[in-house]
Design a protein around this motif. Structure first.
Motif, PDB file in Angstrom:
ATOM      1  N   LYS A 147      18.403  36.695  73.444  1.00  0.00           N
ATOM      2  CA  LYS A 147      19.799  36.268  73.749  1.00  0.00           C
ATOM      3  C   LYS A 147      20.182  36.985  75.037  1.00  0.00           C
ATOM      4  O   LYS A 147      20.949  36.230  75.589  1.00  0.00           O
ATOM      5  CB  LYS A 147      20.617  36.677  72.271  1.00  0.00           C
ATOM      6  CG  LYS A 147      22.092  36.053  72.830  1.00  0.00           C
ATOM      7  CD  LYS A 147      22.952  36.558  71.372  1.00  0.00           C
ATOM      8  CE  LYS A 147      24.206  35.734  71.426  1.00  0.00           C
ATOM      9  NZ  LYS A 147      25.025  36.003  70.125  1.00  0.00           N
ATOM     10  N   GLN A 154      20.401  28.875  69.034  1.00  0.00           N
ATOM     11  CA  GLN A 154      19.292  28.838  67.981  1.00  0.00           C
ATOM     12  C   GLN A 154      19.346  29.919  67.213  1.00  0.00           C
ATOM     13  O   GLN A 154      19.509  31.062  67.431  1.00  0.00           O
ATOM     14  CB  GLN A 154      18.062  28.612  68.984  1.00  0.00           C
ATOM     15  CG  GLN A 154      17.705  27.583  69.770  1.00  0.00           C
ATOM     16  CD  GLN A 154      17.891  26.408  69.042  1.00  0.00           C
ATOM     17  OE1 GLN A 154      17.335  26.012  68.016  1.00  0.00           O
ATOM     18  NE2 GLN A 154      18.543  25.265  69.461  1.00  0.00           N
ATOM     19  N   PRO A 155      19.032  29.584  65.648  1.00  0.00           N
ATOM     20  CA  PRO A 155      19.101  30.427  64.601  1.00  0.00           C
ATOM     21  C   PRO A 155      17.928  31.474  64.932  1.00  0.00           C
ATOM     22  O   PRO A 155      16.891  31.205  65.523  1.00  0.00           O
ATOM     23  CB  PRO A 155      18.860  29.683  63.514  1.00  0.00           C
ATOM     24  CG  PRO A 155      18.352  28.286  63.886  1.00  0.00           C
ATOM     25  CD  PRO A 155      19.142  28.241  65.503  1.00  0.00           C
ATOM     26  N   ASN A 156      18.000  32.739  64.432  1.00  0.00           N
ATOM     27  CA  ASN A 156      17.013  33.637  64.528  1.00  0.00           C
ATOM     28  C   ASN A 156      16.736  34.212  65.807  1.00  0.00           C
ATOM     29  O   ASN A 156      15.563  34.671  66.195  1.00  0.00           O
ATOM     30  CB  ASN A 156      15.787  33.227  63.949  1.00  0.00           C
ATOM     31  CG  ASN A 156      16.054  32.947  62.365  1.00  0.00           C
ATOM     32  OD1 ASN A 156      17.161  33.477  61.605  1.00  0.00           O
ATOM     33  ND2 ASN A 156      15.504  31.528  61.815  1.00  0.00           N
ATOM     34  N   LEU A 157      17.459  34.023  66.716  1.00  0.00           N
ATOM     35  CA  LEU A 157      17.232  34.447  68.141  1.00  0.00           C
ATOM     36  C   LEU A 157      17.346  35.887  68.185  1.00  0.00           C
ATOM     37  O   LEU A 157      18.452  36.472  67.737  1.00  0.00           O
ATOM     38  CB  LEU A 157      18.089  33.731  69.112  1.00  0.00           C
ATOM     39  CG  LEU A 157      17.886  33.658  70.526  1.00  0.00           C
ATOM     40  CD1 LEU A 157      16.646  32.861  70.718  1.00  0.00           C
ATOM     41  CD2 LEU A 157      18.936  33.324  71.628  1.00  0.00           C
ATOM     42  N   SER A 158      16.369  36.620  68.852  1.00  0.00           N
ATOM     43  CA  SER A 158      16.523  38.007  68.878  1.00  0.00           C
ATOM     44  C   SER A 158      17.425  38.607  69.917  1.00  0.00           C
ATOM     45  O   SER A 158      17.987  37.813  70.590  1.00  0.00           O
ATOM     46  CB  SER A 158      15.193  38.749  69.240  1.00  0.00           C
ATOM     47  OG  SER A 158      14.841  38.462  70.602  1.00  0.00           O
ATOM     48  N   LYS A 159      17.867  39.832  69.866  1.00  0.00           N
ATOM     49  CA  LYS A 159      19.165  40.329  70.782  1.00  0.00           C
ATOM     50  C   LYS A 159      18.546  40.354  71.992  1.00  0.00           C
ATOM     51  O   LYS A 159      19.153  39.902  73.051  1.00  0.00           O
ATOM     52  CB  LYS A 159      19.427  41.806  70.236  1.00  0.00           C
ATOM     53  CG  LYS A 159      20.594  42.391  71.038  1.00  0.00           C
ATOM     54  CD  LYS A 159      20.974  43.653  70.453  1.00  0.00           C
ATOM     55  CE  LYS A 159      21.948  44.316  71.105  1.00  0.00           C
ATOM     56  NZ  LYS A 159      22.433  45.755  70.769  1.00  0.00           N
TER      57      LYS A 159
END
Length: 743
Positions: free
Chosen positions: A722, A714-719
């Motif tokens: 993730k 998914q886009p804009n997933l934080s580190k």
């Protein structure tokens, strides 16, 4: 010489330079005595109106931190932070080189100095440069690389020493020549445009006669719609970005007052450049014109501020630019021709501007590779007259000769150099370039003409790195081609087993050794790093004889040396942005894809591929594994990154349907699954195999695992998110034994 006399000589020299309208010059300051250096720098700074200092905390302390902070005419920054200052100009630029010279920086800052200004390098004595800069390198070299003498420093110091216009000052004395300024450039009233567009007359800006002529011709092209692209080129300091800003403002004004209308009313002014700071230079011109223009109403200005009617884009964002836009591309030569094509074909009118000799990349590739293919759709305009300095400026002539040599015409009557090299491929002894500037010019002008990303740093690295080799191809006593190679891998460099393992598992990455590390990580085979590999980093053929098979002849000669000689057997590899044309060339010369990249290069717009010659020892050993790994990667990209998949040349999308390759696919998938589950391999290093595992398994309980896998994309997933999702996926696959049974 005592300190008082030294300061007096420097003051007198500065006074004479001011009174005689001198050319820009280079001053080498090599004081060992810090107090004398401080005194000399104070003399320089107080004598000139504006100053830029590039250095570190030691430089700041030597000048006095409070002095730097309180002096409003002084800007202090690190050399690595130069980009935001490009487009500005100063009377004095001081470059502290004691930690090393960076060629890109040196060339860039020499373009920030206005007429009659000075570039000062704080450095050792010229005689000490080769040994000193071998210890203080400035740029990074490959892991394991070491040298006691810096060839680039020898070349540069020899050039400075042989130039009578270079000034020098140190503890023992001073050489301070006066270089008279040439005729003033376009500053007389008759050469300044006397009839700018009415909307711009109040702006405080004026265009030169030549700029105005180009401006008017491009406006006519817009009105008549007979040409879609306009290209403005010239050396730096010619006012290209300013002219581009004027044109962008005129397009914006037309949109606002309704002279440019589209059916969908979605016209936009799109500004594109390789970097955000470069795009900002053009936008700053537009904004200045906007604030000073009296023909626009407050509601029109409000519309600009509150909408995206003018917008900047990165080179790889062509799909986001509306079709009815007017597109303005600055420093186009820093982009690949294929990327420029994608940008241009999206809009109705494009104006491109580019320096032919910039620090970020040579513009000659744009002229040789892109423009000939656009002859029916592009009008080419040239700006010759310098604005910030004289046309025959001493500093600019010297820097251009060193960092942007002009390509010469092949002439059977004029041999390449005095070396009398026989026809064929020869490995050049770099020391031969030190006393043969004609040979140097032939070598590096060829590279700059062929490679849009060639920079001054490439010259520095090629000359200085002992693992970097230059091969000349001579035909009829002329240098018609060049190959640059880099030694990678080998047991002498990667002798530590732990280092090899960490690299193969993606836990470490060392400087350089691109192909060796890429292959080791793709296949998780640490032993690959111990195999010596010669990577072809650059290859170029003179434009006059391209298309005659010279490039293939050069590769054939190199293959005979490194793959068919008993004492020289090793791997032969290369890597490049995979356009169909390049893939066809390398495949025709027996190079085969061994590692596929996952991202598009911002400059080229193409996916990078690592290739190895089919007769290389490592390729024979890992053929099936490499093919299997590519098939797994293709499966992943097709499902989870279709834009990358679509950009891969079609020649690479078919695979051998061999039983051994099918078995290798299962083996790789199981291995990477196990390494991921055991926390040895990260999600990013194993995701293609995990996808193959999850979507080719015969198990029925894959829903939750697939959902987690898809969430990880998914886009804009934080580190943090993730890492958490990857940990959940790892635990689930381990608990459910997912992936052990592949169909």
């Amino acid at each position: 010489m005592n300190e008082a006399q030294s300061d007096k000589d420097l003051s007198d020299w500065l006074s004479i330079r001011r009174s005689h309208s001198s050319s820009r010059q280079l001053l080498l300051m090599a004081y060992k005595n810090t107090s004398r250096q401080y005194s000399a720098l104070q003399t320089l700074i107080t004598s000139l109106d504006s100053c830029l200092i590039l250095g570190n905390e030691h430089t700041k302390r030597s000048l006095g931190s409070d002095y730097v902070k309180t002096n409003t005419n002084v800007i202090f920054t690190q050399a690595s932070h130069i980009k935001p200052l490009l487009g500005k100009d100063f009377d004095l630029v001081i470059y502290d080189c004691m930690d090393g010279i960076v060629a890109n920086t040196l060339f860039a800052i020499s373009g920030l100095i206005r007429r009659s200004g000075l570039l000062v390098m704080l450095c050792p004595k010229l005689a000490n440069w080769p040994s000193y800069f071998a210890r203080h390198q400035g740029i990074k070299f490959s892991y394991g690389e070491a040298h006691t003498e810096c060839v680039f420093a020898s070349f540069l110091s020899g050039h400075f020493l042989g130039d009578s216009q270079v000034a020098q000052i140190d503890d023992s004395g001073a050489i301070l020549p006066i270089v008279a300024s040439q005729a003033e450039p376009e500053l007389t009233l008759e050469n300044v445009c006397d009839a700018p567009p009415s909307s711009l007359r109040q702006s405080g800006f004026t265009l030169s006669k030549k700029q105005q002529d180009i401006f008017n011709k491009i406006l006519r092209a817009w009105d008549e719609k007979h040409i879609s692209n306009s290209l403005i080129t010239g050396a730096r300091g010619r006012g290209k970005s300013t002219l581009l800003g004027f044109l962008a403002f005129e397009a914006l004004r037309r949109v606002l007052i309704g002279t440019i209308q589209s059916e969908n009313d979605d016209s936009q002014i799109a500004i594109c450049a390789p970097t955000a700071s470069q795009a900002k230079i053009v936008l700053d011109v537009v904004n200045k014109l906007l604030t000073q223009d009296s023909s626009l109403s407050s509601s029109q200005i409000s519309l600009i501020k509150n909408t995206n009617i003018i917008q900047s884009y990165a080179p790889d964002q062509s799909d986001q630019i509306p079709e009815n836009s007017y597109l303005f591309i600055d420093e186009a030569a820093s982009m690949a021709p294929e990327l420029i094509d994608k940008l241009c074909e999206k809009v109705s009118h494009t104006v491109l501007s580019s320096t032919m000799d910039g620090y970020e990349g040579s513009g000659k590739g744009l002229l040789y590779r892109w423009l000939p293919m656009q002859i029916n759709t592009t009008e080419h305009y040239r700006l010759y007259q310098a604005f910030r300095w004289d046309n025959n400026d001493a500093l600019e002539n010297m820097m251009a000769a060193i960092f942007s040599p002009n390509l010469t015409v092949l002439d059977a009557e004029q041999p390449t150099s005095t070396l009398h090299i026989s026809d064929g491929l020869h490995c050049l002894n770099k020391s031969e370039l030190l006393g043969d500037f004609k040979l140097f010019r032939e070598c590096f002008s060829l590279l700059q003409g062929a490679h849009y990303q060639s920079t001054p740093n490439d010259i520095q690295r090629m000359l200085s790195a002992s693992d970097y080799h230059i091969w000349l191809y001579i035909e009829n006593s002329q240098c018609v081609g060049i190959i640059c190679t880099i030694e990678e891998g080998g047991a002498d460099t990667f002798y530590e087993n732990q280092l090899r393992f960490d690299i193969a598992m993606g836990k470490r990455r060392v400087q350089g050794h691109m192909s060796a590390q890429a292959l080791a990580q793709a296949l998780q085979i640490p032993e690959v790093l111990g195999e010596p590999t010669l990577r072809i980093n650059r290859i170029a053929v003179h434009p006059q004889i391209q298309g005659q098979g010279i490039g293939s002849q050069m590769l054939s000669c190199l293959k005979k040396i490194f793959l068919q000689t008993k004492n020289q057997k090793q791997n032969l590899s290369t890597s490049f942005g995979m356009t169909p044309k390049l893939v066809k060339f390398w495949q025709a010369n027996s190079f085969r894809l061994v590692k596929l990249g996952y991202r598009k290069d911002t400059s080229s717009g193409a996916v990078t591929g690592h290739f190895m010659h089919s007769e290389s020892e490592s390729y024979k050993a890992i053929h099936d594994l490499a093919k299997a790994s590519q098939a797994i990667d293709m499966h992943y990209l097709k499902r989870f990154n279709p834009s990358i998949y679509r950009s891969i040349p079609i020649e690479l999308l078919t695979f051998e349907n061999k039983e051994t390759i099918e078995e290798a696919k299962k083996s790789i998938t199981k291995q990477k699954r196990a390494l991921f589950v055991n926390e040895t391999l990260s999600f990013d290093m194993s995701k293609s195999s995990l996808a193959y595992c999850l979507y080719h398994s015969s198990e029925s309980n894959l829903g939750p695992a697939r959902s987690l896998f898809e969430e990880l994309h998914q886009p804009n997933l934080s580190k943090t998110q993730k890492l958490e999702n990857a940990s959940k996926l790892r635990a689930l696959m381990k608990a459910e034994n997912i992936g052990k049974h592949l169909r």
